[in-house]
Design a protein around this motif. Structure first.
Motif, short mmCIF file in Angstrom:
data_model
loop_
_atom_site.label_atom_id
_atom_site.label_comp_id
_atom_site.label_asym_id
_atom_site.label_seq_id
_atom_site.Cartn_x
_atom_site.Cartn_y
_atom_site.Cartn_z
N ARG A 61 0.83 -1.19 0.00
CA ARG A 61 0.00 0.00 0.00
C ARG A 61 0.87 1.25 0.00
NH1 ARG A 61 -2.29 -0.95 4.49
NH2 ARG A 61 -3.81 -2.38 3.57
N LEU A 62 0.76 2.05 -1.06
CA LEU A 62 1.46 3.33 -1.15
C LEU A 62 0.52 4.41 -0.63
CD1 LEU A 62 3.84 5.08 -2.10
CD2 LEU A 62 2.79 5.13 -4.37
N LEU A 63 0.91 5.07 0.44
CA LEU A 63 0.05 6.08 1.07
C LEU A 63 0.13 7.42 0.36
CD1 LEU A 63 0.82 5.37 4.84
CD2 LEU A 63 -1.14 4.57 3.50
N SER A 64 1.35 7.89 0.11
CA SER A 64 1.50 9.22 -0.46
C SER A 64 2.89 9.36 -1.07
CB SER A 64 1.31 10.30 0.62
OG SER A 64 2.31 10.18 1.61
N ALA A 65 3.03 10.43 -1.82
CA ALA A 65 4.33 10.77 -2.41
C ALA A 65 4.53 12.27 -2.26
CB ALA A 65 4.39 10.36 -3.87
N ARG A 66 5.74 12.68 -1.93
CA ARG A 66 6.09 14.10 -1.85
C ARG A 66 7.12 14.40 -2.93
NH1 ARG A 66 7.52 16.55 3.82
NH2 ARG A 66 9.01 14.83 3.95
N LEU A 67 6.84 15.39 -3.74
CA LEU A 67 7.73 15.77 -4.83
C LEU A 67 8.47 17.04 -4.44
CD1 LEU A 67 5.29 14.09 -6.14
CD2 LEU A 67 6.09 15.05 -8.29
N LEU A 68 9.77 16.91 -4.27
CA LEU A 68 10.61 18.05 -3.90
C LEU A 68 11.04 18.80 -5.15
CD1 LEU A 68 12.93 16.39 -1.22
CD2 LEU A 68 10.66 17.37 -0.92
N PRO A 69 11.31 20.09 -5.04
CA PRO A 69 11.70 20.89 -6.21
C PRO A 69 13.07 20.54 -6.77
CG PRO A 69 11.83 22.21 -4.21
CD PRO A 69 11.16 20.93 -3.82
N CYS A 70 13.83 19.72 -6.06
CA CYS A 70 15.18 19.35 -6.53
C CYS A 70 15.15 18.04 -7.31
CB CYS A 70 16.14 19.25 -5.36
SG CYS A 70 15.61 18.14 -4.04
N LYS A 103 8.08 12.12 -13.37
CA LYS A 103 7.21 12.76 -14.36
C LYS A 103 5.78 12.25 -14.22
CE LYS A 103 6.72 13.52 -19.34
NZ LYS A 103 7.30 13.24 -20.69
N THR A 104 5.64 10.95 -13.96
CA THR A 104 4.31 10.37 -13.81
C THR A 104 3.58 10.94 -12.61
OG1 THR A 104 5.05 8.29 -14.83
CG2 THR A 104 3.05 8.20 -13.51
N LEU A 105 4.29 11.03 -11.48
CA LEU A 105 3.66 11.52 -10.25
C LEU A 105 3.42 13.03 -10.28
CD1 LEU A 105 5.57 9.44 -7.55
CD2 LEU A 105 3.27 9.07 -8.43
N SER A 106 4.24 13.77 -11.00
CA SER A 106 4.10 15.23 -11.03
C SER A 106 3.04 15.69 -12.02
CB SER A 106 5.44 15.89 -11.38
OG SER A 106 5.88 15.46 -12.66
N SER A 107 2.55 14.76 -12.83
CA SER A 107 1.52 15.11 -13.81
C SER A 107 0.15 14.88 -13.19
CB SER A 107 1.68 14.26 -15.07
OG SER A 107 0.62 14.50 -15.97
N SER A 108 -0.58 15.94 -12.94
CA SER A 108 -1.89 15.83 -12.28
C SER A 108 -2.92 15.14 -13.14
CB SER A 108 -2.41 17.22 -11.89
OG SER A 108 -2.54 18.04 -13.04
N SER A 109 -2.70 15.11 -14.46
CA SER A 109 -3.67 14.48 -15.35
C SER A 109 -3.34 13.03 -15.64
CB SER A 109 -3.75 15.25 -16.67
OG SER A 109 -2.47 15.25 -17.31
N PRO A 128 10.29 27.64 -3.05
CA PRO A 128 10.14 26.21 -3.32
C PRO A 128 8.87 25.65 -2.70
CG PRO A 128 11.78 26.57 -1.62
CD PRO A 128 11.41 27.91 -2.13
N GLN A 129 8.25 24.74 -3.42
CA GLN A 129 7.04 24.10 -2.94
C GLN A 129 7.18 22.58 -3.05
OE1 GLN A 129 3.92 25.78 -5.38
NE2 GLN A 129 3.53 27.42 -3.92
N ILE A 130 6.52 21.91 -2.14
CA ILE A 130 6.47 20.45 -2.18
C ILE A 130 5.05 20.03 -2.54
CG2 ILE A 130 6.55 18.34 -0.80
CD1 ILE A 130 8.83 19.42 0.70
N ARG A 131 4.93 19.25 -3.54
CA ARG A 131 3.62 18.71 -3.91
C ARG A 131 3.43 17.36 -3.26
NH1 ARG A 131 2.01 18.19 -10.11
NH2 ARG A 131 1.59 20.42 -9.77
N SER A 132 2.32 17.20 -2.60
CA SER A 132 2.01 15.94 -1.93
C SER A 132 0.85 15.26 -2.65
CB SER A 132 1.64 16.19 -0.46
OG SER A 132 1.30 14.97 0.16
#
Length: 694
Positions: free
Chosen positions: A314-323, A388-394, A501-505
């Motif tokens: 089970r994958l709960l979440s992912a955090r995308l850092l700007p780096c 790229k897959t996780l950062s694409s909202s669509s 910088p922002q982190i997308r969760s």
């Protein structure tokens, strides 16, 4: 001294005695004393057995001692795991500078990589064993052989025998979950170089073995021997096929090919199955039992890893850092325990169905009992595609759930870094990830074990850009140790950049077939592994005993016919696989049922975000970081722009009688730190390198 410590010491002494006795057999094997006196007496008794036959001698002398050591190792690791409880008082390491010197780097640059004095000594002793064996074999055979053709054939034969010594040890370093590596204070990640060394030596000897026989057959006009598959003798064509498969694997290990075509290297290494199968057909099962223990433990480990890889986690979440970095957070069973610097192998079928990639675990098993986190830096095709897959909202991949499988964790049994007065951690780029878990462990240890003195922590991290400083955000914990100091260096920018910088969760909904990450053999994994080794080998012995007594012996002993050696080898391989599959499957199914009972309480909170609020499928949040993300650590961070750390000066200025120095990151960084620690000046430095190359 407590009872568990005494038992652990007794186990290590017994293991040392057994191992030295086993090595003594290898030293004596080339001698006439062994071949003409000892071995005939042992065979005279074992050959009378209608149950184990000729292979009984090899099983008794070469296989059983190592498997017994592996079982003792399981017990030892189980005791060490119990002693790693933070509420148990940890004794500070004593300052045996004479012993510590052996762990210091002896070689820093070169084809062998960073090599300690202990490793160099053992490697030299192993080479001496190979030279001694080959020279003794040649001396004893050349006494009666005068023709150069016969001597060439004899030399080729003994080259193959000496190559088998390398093959005996080849599989020990790559059994990731083996009990032998932690028993020796090693990790699977750190042992890869031993596998590389042994692989080169094995193929060099086997190639020379094949070339000598090709010349010998050509010189004696007997080239037809190349296609010989004897019924009761050496099968030449099987050996040639094994050599071909070995050469294909060997060719892909050339550094340039391995770096440029890593997938080719990875997939061709599965030819090891055919290599071993045809090797056994070539030499026969009786002699193959000599190299059986390492491969047997590898088969157990590989099958357990296969069973674990079938589970969807089970994958709960992912955090995308700007780096260009992401953090994956998995649901974890509270009973899954691991130590800092442990690694986890990850497979994501939507990215690649066959590729498994290792990443350092950054979470702490007690500080975060229901979450397991890994950090992935985008430095290759696989990781870049994932980001790229996780950062694409669509992306449709995150509209429902993200299928992931895990293997592991693999890591040290004990936390040896707690013995130091000062712990100096030096990282470059994503090399900071192992140190995140170490810092979290020390925070937890200091919170729950007030009677233990924690080491002073100094983290020196080099980054390329300001955006990379967001790595420090991963160090955010409820409390920050007062003895932590971080020196961060931004090498490619001379001043702070005006970035926000922002982190997308990204939060995922669970699937009914997914479960929390858990050990494949449950809470008491080491004891279950000991049971699997015992029961699987017992099943194997019963299988071959019945096979020999009621199928092979009636043909060999009561008729004029001889049982085919190839068929005998095949049936024994079948028995080995049957024993491993039966015992391991039973152990895994039992522990899966026990784990499922505790899984219900975890399912009550699945689908919740890390802060506890419910989230719909594919929901996303934007988390704005502080203008200086390292401010979460209060006054612990100093940031330097446009310069690199002066490591010789900083290491020299480190205070303490017992200083642990850990380096993680690029090869040049690890080599520079190793060179400083390996010099004659600092007597109080204890070097440890963390590599990412598997």
């Amino acid at each position: 001294m407590d009872r568990e410590r005494v038992l652990s010491l007794a186990i290590r002494v017994l293991v040392l005695i057994l191992f030295l006795g086993w090595i003594f057999l290898w030293v004596m094997m080339p001698t006439n004393t062994y071949r003409k006196k000892w071995l005939p007496k042992v065979r005279e008794k074992s050959y009378k057995s209608t149950y184990f036959g000729s292979e009984g001698t090899s099983l008794l002398m070469y296989t059983f001692p190592i498997l017994f050591i592996a079982i003792l190792g399981c017990v030892y690791n189980h005791l060490e795991k119990k002693r790693s409880d933070p509420n148990v008082k940890t004794r500070k390491g004593t300052k045996h500078h004479g012993l510590a010197m052996w762990k210091q780097p002896a070689i820093v640059k070169g084809p062998l990589g960073i090599v300690s004095w202990t490793e160099l000594t053992l490697l030299t002793m192993f080479i001496i064993l190979l030279v001694w064996s080959f020279a003794t074999y040649l001396h004893n055979s050349f006494i009666t052989e005068k023709m150069w053709e016969i001597r060439l054939g004899s030399a080729g034969f003994w080259l193959g025998i000496v190559g088998n010594i390398c093959l005996v040890f080849l599989f020990f370093p790559v059994a990731r979950g083996s009990s032998l590596l932690p028993l020796l204070g090693l990790t699977s990640e750190g042992c890869i170089k031993y596998h590389i060394w042994l692989g080169h030596m094995t193929m060099a000897f086997f190639s020379a073995h094949g070339i000598c026989f090709l010349i010998y057959w050509a010189a004696t006009n007997n080239i037809s021997q190349m296609i010989k598959w004897a019924k009761t003798d050496i099968s030449n064509i099987a050996g040639e096929l094994a050599l071909v498969f070995g050469l294909i694997m060997w060719a892909t290990t050339i550094p340039r090919i391995r770096r440029k075509f890593f997938e080719l290297f990875l997939y061709t290494h599965y030819l090891y199955i055919l290599f071993i199968v045809f090797f056994i057909f070539h030499v026969g099962i009786s002699y193959a039992c000599v190299m059986l223990p390492g491969f047997y433990l590898f088969v157990i480990d590989r099958y357990l890893r296969f069973l674990q890889s079938r589970r969807r986690v089970r994958l709960l979440s992912a955090r995308l850092l700007p780096c260009q970095t992401l953090e994956l957070n998995f649901s974890k069973h509270p009973g899954l325990k691991y130590n800092p610097t442990s690694t986890m192998f990850i497979n994501i079928p939507s990215i690649s169905k066959l590729q498994w990639h290792p990443f350092t675990i950054t979470s702490h098993s007690d500080l975060e009992p229901e979450k397991l986190s890994v950090v992935i830096k985008c430095e290759g095709t696989w990781s870049s595609k994932l980001y790229k897959t996780l950062s694409s909202s669509s992306s449709s991949a995150i509209n429902d759930h993200f299928q992931v499988s895990l293997e592991g964790p693999y890591g040290p049994v004990s936390t040896s870094f707690l013995q130091f007065d000062t712990l100096l951690m030096i990282s470059g780029g994503s090399g900071i990830t192992p140190f995140i878990s170490i810092i979290k462990h020390i925070i937890h240890n200091s919170s729950y074990s007030h009677h233990n003195k924690t080491p002073k922590l100094l983290l020196i991290s080099a980054f390329k850009t300001t955006a990379d400083l967001t790595f420090l955000h991963l160090l955010q914990t409820p409390t920050t140790p007062h003895n932590l100091q971080i020196e961060a260096y931004v090498t490619r920018e001379k001043s702070p950049q005006n970035e926000n910088p922002q982190i997308r969760s990204v939060t995922f909904k669970s699937h009914i077939e997914e479960s929390a990450a858990a050990g494949i053999l449950g809470r008491n994994g080491w004891m279950w592994l000991a049971g699997v080794i015992c029961s699987s080998f017992g099943i194997f012995l019963i299988f071959i005993g019945v096979l020999n007594r009621y199928y092979i012996y009636p043909i060999d002993g009561n008729t004029n016919d001889v049982f085919a050696l190839g068929l005998k080898s095949f049936l024994h391989m079948l028995g080995l696989c049957f024993g491993v599959f039966t015992a391991a499957t039973a152990a895994v199914l039992w522990n899966k049922r026990e784990t499922a009972k505790e899984e219900r309480q975890i399912q009550n909170v699945e689908g919740a975000t890390p802060n506890g609020s419910p989230c719909a499928i594919g929901c996303e949040k934007e988390i704005e970081l502080e203008s200086d993300p390292f401010q979460v650590l209060n006054q612990s961070v100093n940031v330097h722009y446009g310069e690199r750390p002066n490591l010789p000066r900083m290491i020299e200025e480190c205070k303490g009688e017992n200083i642990g120095v850990m380096a993680s990151g690029p090869k040049k960084l690890r080599q520079e730190v190793a060179a400083i620690c390996g010099s004659a000046l600092p007597k109080n430095l204890h070097y440890h390198s963390i590599r990412f190359t598997w």
